[in-house]
Design an enzyme around this catalytic site. Structure first.
Site, short mmCIF file in Angstrom:
data_model
loop_
_atom_site.label_atom_id
_atom_site.label_comp_id
_atom_site.label_asym_id
_atom_site.label_seq_id
_atom_site.Cartn_x
_atom_site.Cartn_y
_atom_site.Cartn_z
N ASP A 8 1.04 -1.57 -10.63
CA ASP A 8 0.66 -0.32 -11.29
C ASP A 8 1.87 0.46 -11.84
O ASP A 8 2.71 0.92 -11.07
CB ASP A 8 -0.12 0.60 -10.33
CG ASP A 8 -1.38 -0.04 -9.77
OD1 ASP A 8 -1.38 -1.27 -9.56
OD2 ASP A 8 -2.36 0.69 -9.53
N GLU A 39 -3.13 1.37 -15.22
CA GLU A 39 -4.11 2.45 -14.96
C GLU A 39 -3.47 3.81 -14.69
O GLU A 39 -4.16 4.82 -14.75
CB GLU A 39 -5.04 2.06 -13.80
CG GLU A 39 -4.34 2.08 -12.46
CD GLU A 39 -5.24 2.50 -11.30
OE1 GLU A 39 -6.44 2.70 -11.50
OE2 GLU A 39 -4.71 2.63 -10.20
N ASN A 40 -2.17 3.83 -14.35
CA ASN A 40 -1.51 5.12 -14.07
C ASN A 40 -0.37 5.41 -15.04
O ASN A 40 0.50 6.25 -14.76
CB ASN A 40 -0.92 5.12 -12.65
CG ASN A 40 -1.90 4.70 -11.59
OD1 ASN A 40 -1.81 3.59 -11.05
ND2 ASN A 40 -2.87 5.55 -11.31
N ASN A 67 -9.47 2.00 -11.30
CA ASN A 67 -10.35 3.17 -11.17
C ASN A 67 -9.93 4.36 -12.03
O ASN A 67 -10.73 5.25 -12.29
CB ASN A 67 -10.44 3.60 -9.70
CG ASN A 67 -9.09 3.81 -9.07
OD1 ASN A 67 -8.27 2.88 -9.03
ND2 ASN A 67 -8.83 5.00 -8.60
N HIS A 68 -8.68 4.39 -12.51
CA HIS A 68 -8.25 5.50 -13.37
C HIS A 68 -8.47 5.23 -14.87
O HIS A 68 -8.02 6.00 -15.71
CB HIS A 68 -6.78 5.84 -13.13
CG HIS A 68 -6.55 6.53 -11.82
ND1 HIS A 68 -7.03 7.80 -11.57
CD2 HIS A 68 -5.92 6.13 -10.69
CE1 HIS A 68 -6.70 8.15 -10.33
NE2 HIS A 68 -6.03 7.15 -9.77
N HIS A 150 -8.36 -5.08 -8.24
CA HIS A 150 -7.90 -3.71 -8.03
C HIS A 150 -8.70 -3.11 -6.88
O HIS A 150 -9.85 -2.68 -7.06
CB HIS A 150 -8.11 -2.91 -9.33
CG HIS A 150 -7.37 -1.64 -9.36
ND1 HIS A 150 -6.02 -1.56 -9.64
CD2 HIS A 150 -7.76 -0.36 -9.11
CE1 HIS A 150 -5.64 -0.30 -9.60
NE2 HIS A 150 -6.66 0.45 -9.26
N HIS A 175 -3.52 -1.48 -6.93
CA HIS A 175 -4.14 -0.20 -6.55
C HIS A 175 -3.44 0.54 -5.41
O HIS A 175 -3.37 1.76 -5.45
CB HIS A 175 -5.63 -0.33 -6.22
CG HIS A 175 -6.27 0.95 -5.75
ND1 HIS A 175 -6.49 2.02 -6.60
CD2 HIS A 175 -6.72 1.34 -4.53
CE1 HIS A 175 -7.07 3.00 -5.91
NE2 HIS A 175 -7.22 2.62 -4.66
N HIS A 177 -0.31 0.62 -4.55
CA HIS A 177 1.04 1.04 -4.94
C HIS A 177 2.10 0.70 -3.89
O HIS A 177 3.22 1.19 -3.97
CB HIS A 177 1.09 2.55 -5.27
CG HIS A 177 0.26 2.94 -6.46
ND1 HIS A 177 0.38 4.15 -7.07
CD2 HIS A 177 -0.69 2.27 -7.13
CE1 HIS A 177 -0.48 4.24 -8.08
NE2 HIS A 177 -1.15 3.08 -8.14
FE FE2 Z 1 -2.83 2.66 -9.34
FE FE2 Z 2 -6.22 2.44 -8.67
#
Ligand code: FE2
Ligand code: FE2
Length: 258
Positions: A8, A39-40, A67-68, A150, A175, A177
């Protein structure tokens, strides 16, 4: 064939990590294809067209999400037009974008599938059944299948590794991290790691400013999350693949510091 899968990418520090680490890794490791979880990438929440373009210009070939994915409004129109970004495949039917895509690399076809977990995560369709369905659909069209799962729970990710052993080239988790040290080749030739970790601000709580998160834990009061911008860490794995069998022969963790 060598593929890099980057954990990520979080905020500015994460983008700087990719910009500074990727060119030398490409040369040193002879990478053929680079996948990153994005995603981040936009201030910790989602991705924008401009930031995706920036990451592609640094040498990333395609981005998976999580999810983001919906945090930036422009993604709803952008995702269906950008084949280099995928979102989890087990989201409800009709969700914008694709859950997998197939890319031509050298003379081979690499399929990348993105899945989301269900344990301690927003509710989604069953990732195990969804991936079975997708493999049936994809296997005659792809030489190599790579999966970004994820998910939060280590058990769910380990289970997915066993579920797909021998049927795909690699299963990597994203996910949390935090990079795990359990990378291995499973008995039937699938490369596996529970979590790739994070390419982002090292002095943070999984990407967010340390004082904000400490305040949240100590007071229980709601806090506005702000992404940290400190020295970076760059987390990834490099997977070596036998091109004739499509099986993984080696998986090696990368943990670089600024
Ligand atoms: Fe993430
Ligand atoms: Fe995530």
């Amino acid at each position: 064939m060598r593929v890099l899968m980057i954990g990520d990418i979080v905020g500015k520090a994460g983008r700087r990590a990719v910009k500074e680490c990727l060119p030398s890794l490409k040369g040193d490791l002879g990478l053929d294809f680079v996948i990153a979880n994005g995603e981040n990438a936009a201030g910790g929440k989602g991705i924008t067209k401009a930031i995706a373009k920036e990451l592609f210009s640094f040498g990333v070939d395609m981005l998976t999400m999580g999810n983001h994915v919906w945090n930036q409004k422009e993604i709803f129109a952008y995702l269906p037009k950008e084949p280099r970004i995928i979102r989890p495949a087990n989201y409800p039917p009709g969700t914008p974008g694709n859950g997998y895509n197939i890319y031509g690399v050298n003379d081979l076809k690499i399929a990348v599938i993105n899945l989301a977990g269900r344990v301690y995560m927003p509710e989604v369709d069953c990732p195990f059944r969804k991936v079975d369905e997708l493999i049936k659909e994809i296997e005659h069209r792809a030489d190599i299948i790579l999966v970004d799962f994820h998910a939060e729970a280590t058990s769910e990710k380990v289970a997915m590794g066993w579920h797909l052993d021998g049927r795909v080239t690699a299963v990597v988790g994203t996910h949390t991290h935090v990079q795990t040290a359990d990378e291995r080749i499973l008995p039937e030739g699938t490369a596996y790691i529970t979590d790739l970790g994070m390419s982002g601000p090292r002095n943070s709580v999984i990407g967010v400013k340390t004082d904000v998160i400490l305040r949240k834990f100590k007071t229980g009061l709601p806090q506005k999350f702000e992404v940290a911008n400190t020295d970076y860490q760059f987390n990834a794995v490099v997977i070596s693949i036998d091109e004739t069998t499509g099986k993984a022969v080696e998986i090696q963790r990368i943990f670089n510091l600024e």
